[in-house]
Design an enzyme around this catalytic site. Sequence first.
Site, PDB file in Angstrom:
ATOM      1  CB  THR A  92      -0.931  -0.019   1.235  1.00  0.00           C
ATOM      2  OG1 THR A  92      -1.824  -1.112   1.082  1.00  0.00           O
ATOM      3  CG2 THR A  92      -1.724   1.258   1.371  1.00  0.00           C
ATOM      4  CB  SER A 126       2.730  -7.989   1.152  1.00  0.00           C
ATOM      5  OG  SER A 126       1.555  -7.947   1.916  1.00  0.00           O
ATOM      6  CB  THR A 149       0.471  -3.648   6.242  1.00  0.00           C
ATOM      7  OG1 THR A 149      -0.819  -3.598   5.625  1.00  0.00           O
ATOM      8  CG2 THR A 149       1.139  -2.291   6.191  1.00  0.00           C
ATOM      9  CG  ASP A 150      -2.731  -7.263   3.343  1.00  0.00           C
ATOM     10  OD1 ASP A 150      -3.069  -6.519   4.280  1.00  0.00           O
ATOM     11  OD2 ASP A 150      -3.325  -7.298   2.250  1.00  0.00           O
TER      12      ASP A 150
HETATM   13  N1  ASP Z   1      -2.620  -5.173   0.218  1.00  0.00           N
HETATM   14  C1  ASP Z   1      -1.521  -4.439   0.788  1.00  0.00           C
HETATM   15  C2  ASP Z   1      -0.265  -5.319   0.854  1.00  0.00           C
HETATM   16  O1  ASP Z   1      -0.076  -6.038   1.771  1.00  0.00           O
HETATM   17  C3  ASP Z   1      -1.901  -3.954   2.132  1.00  0.00           C
HETATM   18  C4  ASP Z   1      -0.928  -2.984   2.698  1.00  0.00           C
HETATM   19  O2  ASP Z   1       0.200  -2.840   2.311  1.00  0.00           O
HETATM   20  O3  ASP Z   1      -1.349  -2.302   3.668  1.00  0.00           O
HETATM   21  O4  ASP Z   1       0.528  -5.258  -0.036  1.00  0.00           O
END
Ligand code: ASP
Length: 330
Positions: A18, A64, A97-98
């Site tokens: 993100t 991710s 973050t995932d």
């Molecule tokens: N979908 C994103 C990821 O993990 C979520 C994030 O980065 O907050 O790449």
Amino acid sequence: MTMGRAPARLVLLGTGGTIASTAGRASQLTDYAVTEGIEAMLAAVPGAEALGAIRCEQVFNVDSRRFSTARVLRLARRIDTLLRDPAVDGVVVTHGTDTLEETAFFLHLTIRHPKPVVLVGAMRPGSALSADGPLNLYNALLVARDPLSRDCGILVAMNDSILAARHIAKGHTTRVDAFRAEGPGTLGGISDGTVRILQRPALPATAAFPLKGLRGLPAVDILYDHQDAGEHLYQAAIEAGAAGIVVAGLGNGSLSPAAIRGCARARRHGIQCVRASRVPHGEVTAKATDARDGILASHGLNPQQARTLLRLALATGLDTDAIRMALKDA
Ligand code: ASP
């Protein structure tokens, strides 16, 4: 603080997420795509140039959820090489973050170096109202250049907190304070440009598993237990060639009758089974019946951490007793 010292030499590794994403409207906080390269992300952080000599490298640029074993190994090897370079003082990694916690725990188990390694992400895309990425990235660079951050292991800088990779898990789907770590996991924070480390983690001198010689990692599945569970997923894991199964069990790692039967069947195929818990906090304690059932308790590790450790343990050829100890000591 680095005042009066030579400027820190930092490497900023971009991997996506993100923090590297944009959406169509400023009010759109979900449903976006990775669009930004690491150079552009750094350029969007006012004042970053004053934090040191920062070199950018795009390792890859994906959400991710697309992280594979090959990508994690590639990233870990690159970080390891950079840390051995005397011309590098610290490394910052931008990450979705995932699955940030999975990469962070992998690095925690495989890399031990005094120099700071800081993972950072964002919960809102760069195009959003009150995007959190630029400040998170600025703070991560502050942490990476600060000598106080040395010997702290793999760190995560999110939402003004400095967290230990060993203890983090994403705890909210959308809020900017999605990452919190209880007890020993919160090492400190960043406040108005000042890094404060309030406690240091107790880390062994060497990493639990060396990266050298690791070619791939065996398949380990996580199976989620629940009322009225079936045995068919255990059979599927066996047929798919899993080397290990982690059960996200109930409460203190207790298992439904189907999970017990499924693990027993998996054991007969030589598959190592670990009981973790779907409950986010607390230990899964060992029981007398574990030895009879050939199942190991995950102790302080959540299912995804137990999976990472089990993969590394199996890849390095640890036997059941050694894996039991590794889970207990992690
Ligand atoms: N979908 C994103 C990821 O993990 C979520 C994030 O980065 O907050 O790449």
